[in-house]
Design an enzyme around this catalytic site. Structure first.
Site, short mmCIF file in Angstrom:
data_model
loop_
_atom_site.label_atom_id
_atom_site.label_comp_id
_atom_site.label_asym_id
_atom_site.label_seq_id
_atom_site.Cartn_x
_atom_site.Cartn_y
_atom_site.Cartn_z
N SER A 121 0.81 -1.21 0.00
CA SER A 121 0.00 0.00 0.00
C SER A 121 0.84 1.26 0.00
O SER A 121 0.30 2.35 -0.09
CB SER A 121 -0.94 0.02 1.21
OG SER A 121 -0.45 -0.64 2.31
N HIS A 142 -2.88 -3.43 -5.77
CA HIS A 142 -3.24 -3.02 -4.42
C HIS A 142 -4.73 -3.10 -4.19
O HIS A 142 -5.51 -2.30 -4.71
CB HIS A 142 -2.73 -1.59 -4.17
CG HIS A 142 -3.06 -1.07 -2.81
ND1 HIS A 142 -3.37 0.24 -2.55
CD2 HIS A 142 -3.14 -1.71 -1.60
CE1 HIS A 142 -3.61 0.40 -1.27
NE2 HIS A 142 -3.49 -0.77 -0.67
N GLU A 154 -5.82 -0.71 -7.21
CA GLU A 154 -4.82 0.11 -7.90
C GLU A 154 -3.84 -0.81 -8.61
O GLU A 154 -3.27 -1.71 -7.99
CB GLU A 154 -4.07 1.00 -6.90
CG GLU A 154 -4.91 2.12 -6.31
CD GLU A 154 -4.13 2.94 -5.29
OE1 GLU A 154 -4.18 4.18 -5.37
OE2 GLU A 154 -3.47 2.35 -4.41
N ASN A 192 -3.63 5.98 -0.84
CA ASN A 192 -2.98 6.14 0.46
C ASN A 192 -2.24 7.47 0.59
O ASN A 192 -2.10 7.99 1.70
CB ASN A 192 -2.03 4.97 0.72
CG ASN A 192 -2.69 3.88 1.52
OD1 ASN A 192 -3.24 4.12 2.59
ND2 ASN A 192 -2.69 2.67 0.99
#
Length: 285
Positions: A121, A142, A154, A192
């Site tokens: 992440s 991800h 992702e 993130n």
């Protein structure tokens, strides 16, 4: 590796994320191998998978036959030699050296065409691919917690990632009934990096005594967020969230805006990791 050639998927790490990823891969019809060195973690993952599938049946989203088919596709193992796969997704601790070591080991027992995907992440894919044979097949994939429910994935291309590999992983995500978003390599990628301040600023408010945990969460919910930062950290795992923040703090050359919180560090040290331990910023016992 072309999308049409994918038959077997290996998942390394049977924690919360790895278990969820393995579940959706098996539900999509792939032969799925879930690996972990910890037999207790593997056993818990097996129980969680069965429980999740049962809940799917209760909600009318799954039939008994589909549950049985998913379980038939899923194998649990503690032997890395079982991981002869077309795609391998690692979902282990956020430590660069661990991820690199895993990929190097698995590269030795798989073909050059095996795609090595990381569920990291925060760690740049380019760093993970460095030193791994055929780095063009290393890519980010991800997922978000809980992986068997959340739709976003992702797909991250590192400096060496082949466009064909990224496209294959995008198609795989779609096959898993996810919504893939293509991203270039950067610490924290898109979600993130943006969301980090949701947690960091909430923790700063708490550190400075501006408001307590419950007040901050309620205000954020009143503003339209489904969860406040502390409730969400408890769901994700306070330790996991802290690890991601620490990784990004380092990756951005210790930019103060990413500084981890001492309060969160204390929670981690005390073993108060959130819902999974029964206590985090809230008490769940």
């Amino acid at each position: 590796m072309k999308f049409e050639d994918i038959q077997t998927i290996g998942i390394v790490g049977a924690g919360t994320m790895g278990q969820g990823i393995a579940q959706i891969c098996s539900q999509a019809g792939y032969k799925t191998i879930l690996f972990d060195i910890n037999a207790t973690v593997l056993e818990k993952a097996q129980q969680t998978t069965a429980s999740n599938l049962d809940k799917g049946i209760e909600r009318g989203k799954l039939t008994l036959a589909e549950k049985e088919a998913a379980l038939a596709n899923l194998t649990f193992t503690g032997n890395t030699l079982d991981l002869h796969c077309d795609v391998i997704i690692e979902a282990v601790v956020e430590r660069l050296e661990v991820k690199q070591s895993i990929f190097k080991e698995l590269a030795d027992i798989n073909s050059d065409q095996t795609i090595l995907a990381s569920n990291t992440s925060s760690i740049p894919i380019t760093r993970i691919a460095a030193g791994v044979p055929n780095p063009e097949r290393v890519v980010g994939m991800h997922f978000f917690n809980p992986a068997h429910i959340m739709k976003l994935v992702e797909v991250i291309s590192g400096a060496s990632t082949s466009p064909e590999v990224a496209h294959t992983i995008k198609k795989l995500a779609q096959k898993l009934e996810k919504t893939p978003v293509m991203a270039q390599d950067s610490p924290g990628f898109i979600v993130n990096r943006v969301a980090r301040h949701f947690y960091v600023e909430g923790l700063k408010l708490l550190e400075e005594g501006v408001a307590d945990v419950e007040t901050i969460d309620k205000l954020m919910q009143a503003s339209g967020f489904k969860m406040g930062p502390f409730e969400l950290m408890d769901l994700i795992g306070v330790d996991t969230n802290f690890s991601v923040t620490s990784s990004m703090f380092e990756a951005f050359h210790y930019d103060p805006k990413f500084r981890p919180s001492r309060i969160q560090q204390q929670k981690v040290d005390a073993g108060h990791h959130g819902r999974k331990t029964g206590k985090g910023f809230y008490d769940y016992k």
